[in-house]
Design a protein around this motif. Structure first.
Motif, PDB file in Angstrom:
ATOM      1  N   TYR A  26       0.718  -1.105   0.033  1.00  9.07           N
ATOM      2  CA  TYR A  26       0.098   0.023   0.049  1.00  9.07           C
ATOM      3  C   TYR A  26       0.857   1.219   0.012  1.00  9.07           C
ATOM      4  CZ  TYR A  26      -3.863  -3.155   0.850  1.00  9.07           C
ATOM      5  OH  TYR A  26      -4.777  -4.254   0.527  1.00  9.07           O
ATOM      6  N   PRO A  27       0.515   2.315  -0.737  1.00 12.26           N
ATOM      7  CA  PRO A  27       1.157   3.519  -0.859  1.00 12.26           C
ATOM      8  C   PRO A  27       1.542   4.227   0.319  1.00 12.26           C
ATOM      9  CG  PRO A  27      -0.513   3.409  -2.459  1.00 12.26           C
ATOM     10  CD  PRO A  27      -0.918   2.444  -1.533  1.00 12.26           C
ATOM     11  N   PHE A  28       2.714   4.961   0.341  1.00 10.94           N
ATOM     12  CA  PHE A  28       2.944   6.129   1.274  1.00 10.94           C
ATOM     13  C   PHE A  28       3.768   6.969   0.910  1.00 10.94           C
ATOM     14  CE2 PHE A  28       6.505   2.868   1.854  1.00 10.94           C
ATOM     15  CZ  PHE A  28       7.602   3.505   1.705  1.00 10.94           C
ATOM     16  N   THR A  29       3.786   8.389   1.327  1.00 14.99           N
ATOM     17  CA  THR A  29       4.573   9.275   0.935  1.00 14.99           C
ATOM     18  C   THR A  29       4.922  10.203   2.057  1.00 14.99           C
ATOM     19  OG1 THR A  29       2.314  10.506   0.955  1.00 14.99           O
ATOM     20  CG2 THR A  29       3.143   9.575  -1.174  1.00 14.99           C
ATOM     21  N   LYS A  30       4.784   9.769   3.379  1.00 19.00           N
ATOM     22  CA  LYS A  30       5.202  10.725   4.628  1.00 19.00           C
ATOM     23  C   LYS A  30       6.707  10.446   4.657  1.00 19.00           C
ATOM     24  CE  LYS A  30       2.877   8.722   7.682  1.00 19.00           C
ATOM     25  NZ  LYS A  30       2.245   8.263   9.145  1.00 19.00           N
ATOM     26  N   PRO A  31       7.300  11.821   4.643  1.00 17.12           N
ATOM     27  CA  PRO A  31       8.907  11.838   4.638  1.00 17.12           C
ATOM     28  C   PRO A  31       9.448  10.676   5.867  1.00 17.12           C
ATOM     29  CG  PRO A  31       7.878  14.202   4.863  1.00 17.12           C
ATOM     30  CD  PRO A  31       6.875  13.097   4.837  1.00 17.12           C
ATOM     31  N   GLU A  32       8.767  10.596   6.817  1.00 17.84           N
ATOM     32  CA  GLU A  32       9.500   9.795   7.809  1.00 17.84           C
ATOM     33  C   GLU A  32       9.385   8.353   7.460  1.00 17.84           C
ATOM     34  OE1 GLU A  32       5.369  11.142   9.647  1.00 17.84           O
ATOM     35  OE2 GLU A  32       6.893  11.885   8.482  1.00 17.84           O
ATOM     36  N   ASP A  33       8.370   8.024   6.846  1.00 16.52           N
ATOM     37  CA  ASP A  33       8.118   6.660   6.031  1.00 16.52           C
ATOM     38  C   ASP A  33       9.156   6.321   4.907  1.00 16.52           C
ATOM     39  OD1 ASP A  33       6.286   5.972   7.758  1.00 16.52           O
ATOM     40  OD2 ASP A  33       4.674   6.332   6.583  1.00 16.52           O
TER      41      ASP A  33
END
Length: 360
Positions: A26-33
């Protein structure tokens, strides 16, 4: 295959280093991720003693590409600036490290520019044109590399044709799935042509799901299939006509009351599966078999009354074996699996909950 980057981090950190190649579905875009993904993907560069990991993330739109590319670049720059001038070769390695991406191609049956959408709502990439546009756009992001494609045919793999709770819909769904299968095969053929046009050499094309993996395995354009609940054969998959698996997972609830003849009341039980709200998402009684829930109460959070001829031979303190509709959510309610072979407990294995983790 993992749900998110936090689960991936846990999976690859096992002591025996069994899992080194992870797809985050599943996609993610948060900088910490992205920072976590970069750290995992580059750990072998930092310390050659650590295993080399293959981390692949999911994308389905330009926003994903843009945000991932920027965050990945920032992480690489920070690492490069922290190195000494003499570490030129290591700097080059970090600079050339690319984020591996997998495009999620929506296998739903779509008409009228997606105004009619028969299937789950996942990716906006629902036809060959949109897929081709996203593949072409990757040229603008040199720190991203396309390695794979996923096409999950949920409208086939997750919808049984022998559902006892929706008998009137079963023949309709059979016709719908026949049409949808032709459409899925067409999409995958055209996807392969697009990949060939842009010169990519994919490592894998993922498809399937428990309810359709035998059919998906016959598609030459698919290199691997995914099976989740099917390993444990939760009860909803009993209603797929080509599924020959047997029950491998039960949970128990304790009889704590006998309010009247032919009825017992058990503690807990309301472990409902995800999806549209319907009776097929509730647990089912496995043993003893001649028990069923009351329609007016169903399986409850704190208690579950059951009626039937087997109720009279159940004593307070006895356990009733139930089967969950799906195998994922139920693991969030228990700390461990008790693994049994030949009526003997072989070992126990902790769930994520038992390990103190919760991924959402």
């Amino acid at each position: 295959m993992c749900y998110n980057i936090s689960e991936a981090e846990l999976v690859v950190s096992t002591e025996d280093n069994v899992f080194k190649d992870v797809l985050i579905a599943y996609p993610f875009t948060k900088p910490e991720d992205v920072k976590t993904a970069f750290r995992l993907a580059s750990q072998h560069l930092r310390d050659p003693q650590l295993p080399e990991l293959t981390i692949t993330v999911m994308v389905d739109c330009m926003t994903h590409l843009y945000k991932l590319s920027i965050a990945w670049h920032k992480e690489a720059e920070k690492m490069i600036h922290s190195l000494k001038t003499s570490q030129k070769k290591l700097k080059e390695s970090y600079n050339s490290l690319k984020l591996r991406v997998c495009i999620d191609y929506d296998m739903s049956l779509c008409y009228l520019y997606n105004y009619v959408h028969l299937g789950v709502h996942r990716s906006p990439i629902y036809n060959t044109k949109k897929f081709s546009e996203l593949v072409a756009a990757l040229d603008d992001f040199p720190n991203l590399i396309l390695t794979s494609v996923m096409g999950y045919e949920a409208q086939i793999s997750g919808v049984p044709l022998n559902n006892p709770f929706t008998k009137w819909m079963n023949p309709i769904m059979k016709i719908f799935q026949r049409i949808s299968k032709r459409d899925v095969l067409r999409k995958r053929r055209e996807m392969k042509e697009v990949i060939r046009k842009y010169g990519y050499n994919l490592e894998f094309v993922n498809g399937g799901g428990t309810g359709s993996f035998l059919w998906t395995l016959q598609d030459p354009n698919v290199s691997e299939v995914s099976v989740g609940s099917g390993f444990l054969q939760s009860h909803i998959f009993d209603w797929f006509h080509d599924n020959e698996s047997k029950c491998a997972l039960t949970f128990t609830i304790e009889c704590t009351r006998k309010p009247k003849k032919g009825t017992i009341t058990c503690q807990s039980g309301g472990f409902i599966a995800s999806g549209n709200i319907c009776k097929d998402k509730a647990p089912s009684v496995f043993l003893p078999p001649k028990l069923k829930p009351y329609d007016a109460e169903g399986f409850g959070e704190v208690q579950t009354p059951l009626s039937g001829s087997d109720a009279n031979r159940i004593d307070i303190g006895d356990y009733i074996f139930l089967r969950p509709a799906k195998a994922g959510e139920i693991a969030e309610r228990f700390n461990e699996y008790v693994c049994i072979r030949n009526n003997t407990i072989q070992f126990t294995a902790p769930t994520y909950r038992g390990l103190g983790y919760c991924f959402f």
